[in-house]
Design a protein around this motif. Sequence first.
Motif, mmCIF file in Angstrom:
data_model
loop_
_atom_site.group_PDB
_atom_site.id
_atom_site.type_symbol
_atom_site.label_atom_id
_atom_site.label_comp_id
_atom_site.label_asym_id
_atom_site.label_seq_id
_atom_site.Cartn_x
_atom_site.Cartn_y
_atom_site.Cartn_z
ATOM 1 N N VAL A 1 19.846 -112.498 -27.295
ATOM 2 C CA VAL A 1 19.997 -113.911 -27.640
ATOM 3 C C VAL A 1 21.058 -114.062 -28.725
ATOM 4 C CG1 VAL A 1 18.858 -115.921 -28.665
ATOM 5 C CG2 VAL A 1 17.628 -114.510 -27.016
ATOM 6 N N CYS A 2 21.977 -114.978 -28.513
ATOM 7 C CA CYS A 2 23.021 -115.266 -29.496
ATOM 8 C C CYS A 2 22.634 -116.536 -30.249
ATOM 9 C CB CYS A 2 24.360 -115.467 -28.799
ATOM 10 S SG CYS A 2 24.901 -114.020 -27.898
ATOM 11 N N VAL A 3 22.719 -116.466 -31.559
ATOM 12 C CA VAL A 3 22.374 -117.599 -32.412
ATOM 13 C C VAL A 3 23.667 -118.185 -32.965
ATOM 14 C CG1 VAL A 3 21.093 -118.338 -34.450
ATOM 15 C CG2 VAL A 3 20.195 -116.484 -33.026
ATOM 16 N N ALA A 4 23.825 -119.483 -32.802
ATOM 17 C CA ALA A 4 25.030 -120.149 -33.296
ATOM 18 C C ALA A 4 25.190 -119.896 -34.788
ATOM 19 C CB ALA A 4 24.951 -121.637 -33.018
ATOM 20 N N GLY A 5 26.389 -119.559 -35.194
ATOM 21 C CA GLY A 5 26.672 -119.304 -36.604
ATOM 22 C C GLY A 5 26.490 -117.846 -36.995
ATOM 23 N N LEU A 6 25.714 -117.082 -36.211
ATOM 24 C CA LEU A 6 25.490 -115.663 -36.522
ATOM 25 C C LEU A 6 26.225 -114.734 -35.571
ATOM 26 C CD1 LEU A 6 21.651 -115.624 -37.251
ATOM 27 C CD2 LEU A 6 23.513 -115.580 -38.900
ATOM 28 N N HIS A 7 26.363 -115.140 -34.323
ATOM 29 C CA HIS A 7 26.990 -114.305 -33.317
ATOM 30 C C HIS A 7 28.239 -114.987 -32.762
ATOM 31 C CE1 HIS A 7 22.662 -113.214 -33.140
ATOM 32 N NE2 HIS A 7 23.173 -111.999 -33.175
ATOM 33 N N VAL A 8 29.216 -114.205 -32.447
ATOM 34 C CA VAL A 8 30.423 -114.731 -31.812
ATOM 35 C C VAL A 8 30.270 -114.549 -30.314
ATOM 36 C CG1 VAL A 8 32.911 -114.474 -31.582
ATOM 37 C CG2 VAL A 8 31.827 -114.147 -33.806
ATOM 38 N N VAL A 9 30.405 -115.631 -29.584
ATOM 39 C CA VAL A 9 30.339 -115.594 -28.133
ATOM 40 C C VAL A 9 31.718 -115.953 -27.604
ATOM 41 C CG1 VAL A 9 29.238 -116.540 -26.076
ATOM 42 C CG2 VAL A 9 27.921 -116.300 -28.182
ATOM 43 N N LYS A 10 32.245 -115.107 -26.749
ATOM 44 C CA LYS A 10 33.579 -115.325 -26.198
ATOM 45 C C LYS A 10 33.595 -116.600 -25.345
ATOM 46 C CE LYS A 10 36.893 -113.177 -23.123
ATOM 47 N NZ LYS A 10 37.056 -112.150 -22.096
ATOM 48 N N GLU A 11 34.609 -117.416 -25.555
ATOM 49 C CA GLU A 11 34.754 -118.635 -24.776
ATOM 50 C C GLU A 11 34.882 -118.282 -23.303
ATOM 51 O OE1 GLU A 11 37.805 -122.391 -24.577
ATOM 52 O OE2 GLU A 11 37.438 -121.436 -26.504
ATOM 53 N N GLY A 12 34.169 -119.000 -22.452
ATOM 54 C CA GLY A 12 34.184 -118.741 -21.019
ATOM 55 C C GLY A 12 33.020 -117.888 -20.551
ATOM 56 N N THR A 13 32.205 -117.371 -21.486
ATOM 57 C CA THR A 13 31.048 -116.559 -21.115
ATOM 58 C C THR A 13 30.005 -117.421 -20.434
ATOM 59 O OG1 THR A 13 31.417 -115.144 -23.032
ATOM 60 C CG2 THR A 13 29.261 -115.010 -21.997
ATOM 61 N N LYS A 14 29.465 -116.948 -19.301
ATOM 62 C CA LYS A 14 28.435 -117.703 -18.596
ATOM 63 C C LYS A 14 27.061 -117.308 -19.093
ATOM 64 C CE LYS A 14 30.721 -118.951 -14.394
ATOM 65 N NZ LYS A 14 30.517 -119.192 -12.982
ATOM 66 N N GLY A 15 26.148 -118.262 -19.081
ATOM 67 C CA GLY A 15 24.796 -118.002 -19.520
ATOM 68 C C GLY A 15 24.008 -119.282 -19.666
ATOM 69 N N TRP A 16 22.922 -119.204 -20.418
ATOM 70 C CA TRP A 16 22.022 -120.340 -20.591
ATOM 71 C C TRP A 16 22.023 -120.802 -22.045
ATOM 72 C CZ3 TRP A 16 21.189 -116.129 -17.568
ATOM 73 C CH2 TRP A 16 20.986 -116.374 -16.210
ATOM 74 N N PHE A 17 21.844 -122.104 -22.259
ATOM 75 C CA PHE A 17 21.813 -122.709 -23.582
ATOM 76 C C PHE A 17 20.474 -123.385 -23.810
ATOM 77 C CE2 PHE A 17 26.287 -122.308 -24.342
ATOM 78 C CZ PHE A 17 26.840 -122.334 -23.076
ATOM 79 N N ALA A 18 20.002 -123.391 -25.047
ATOM 80 C CA ALA A 18 18.760 -124.100 -25.376
ATOM 81 C C ALA A 18 18.687 -124.285 -26.886
ATOM 82 C CB ALA A 18 17.548 -123.324 -24.884
ATOM 83 N N ASP A 19 17.727 -125.125 -27.301
ATOM 84 C CA ASP A 19 17.505 -125.364 -28.727
ATOM 85 C C ASP A 19 16.370 -124.522 -29.287
ATOM 86 O OD1 ASP A 19 19.541 -127.153 -29.431
ATOM 87 O OD2 ASP A 19 18.494 -128.774 -28.406
ATOM 88 N N SER A 20 15.645 -123.804 -28.423
ATOM 89 C CA SER A 20 14.577 -122.916 -28.892
ATOM 90 C C SER A 20 14.579 -121.644 -28.047
ATOM 91 C CB SER A 20 13.207 -123.591 -28.804
ATOM 92 O OG SER A 20 12.782 -123.660 -27.459
ATOM 93 N N ILE A 21 14.040 -120.578 -28.601
ATOM 94 C CA ILE A 21 13.959 -119.307 -27.882
ATOM 95 C C ILE A 21 13.053 -119.444 -26.658
ATOM 96 C CG2 ILE A 21 13.246 -116.887 -28.042
ATOM 97 C CD1 ILE A 21 15.643 -117.271 -29.721
ATOM 98 N N ASN A 22 11.937 -120.157 -26.809
ATOM 99 C CA ASN A 22 11.014 -120.334 -25.678
ATOM 100 C C ASN A 22 11.678 -121.060 -24.512
ATOM 101 O OD1 ASN A 22 8.986 -119.042 -27.076
ATOM 102 N ND2 ASN A 22 8.061 -120.928 -27.827
ATOM 103 N N GLU A 23 12.420 -122.109 -24.836
ATOM 104 C CA GLU A 23 13.157 -122.860 -23.812
ATOM 105 C C GLU A 23 14.186 -121.959 -23.133
ATOM 106 O OE1 GLU A 23 15.078 -127.260 -23.979
ATOM 107 O OE2 GLU A 23 14.589 -126.364 -25.905
ATOM 108 N N LEU A 24 14.875 -121.182 -23.943
ATOM 109 C CA LEU A 24 15.905 -120.277 -23.437
ATOM 110 C C LEU A 24 15.305 -119.249 -22.486
ATOM 111 C CD1 LEU A 24 18.942 -119.805 -23.840
ATOM 112 C CD2 LEU A 24 18.362 -118.177 -25.615
#
Length: 141
Positions: free
Chosen positions: A8-31
């Motif tokens: 799991v990547c957390v905004a502000g802590l992990h760098v995610v390469k632009e164009g990476t496919k995956g899922w987004f959510a506001d909570s870990i459970n939702e994700l």
Amino acid sequence: MKFDKSKVCVAGLHVVKEGTKGWFADSINELEEYATQNSVNECLSKMKGQRDCLYVAELNTVWRFFYPEPEKTCRPIETIEEAQVMKGKWIRSKVHSELNMVTSIRVAVLSGTLLINGYTPESLFNEFVIDETGEPVGVEV
């Protein structure tokens, strides 16, 4: 698919390469729910660091968590049944500009080796890709 919290990547802590496919959510459970149900995955369009969030331009929304789509893993074809799926598909050499249509699938009489267009499944896996998708000539595991 098994959900792995360590990915799991957390905004502000992990760098995610632009164009990476995956899922987004506001909570870990939702994700976890989205990822394990293989819901629609979106493409990460833009990283917005000022607000510690992930911004998806197509949806015009921001998210806190991101789970990358797992990479597909393949293995060489092992059986004639698996090879039959390849019949009629175009394959492209990784090295040369050679393009071949799979037309011949057989088992060599003396050695019992599976041959696809005269190549062993291992050499096809290492030296060719499916022209349409760019994926290796093999079976997804």
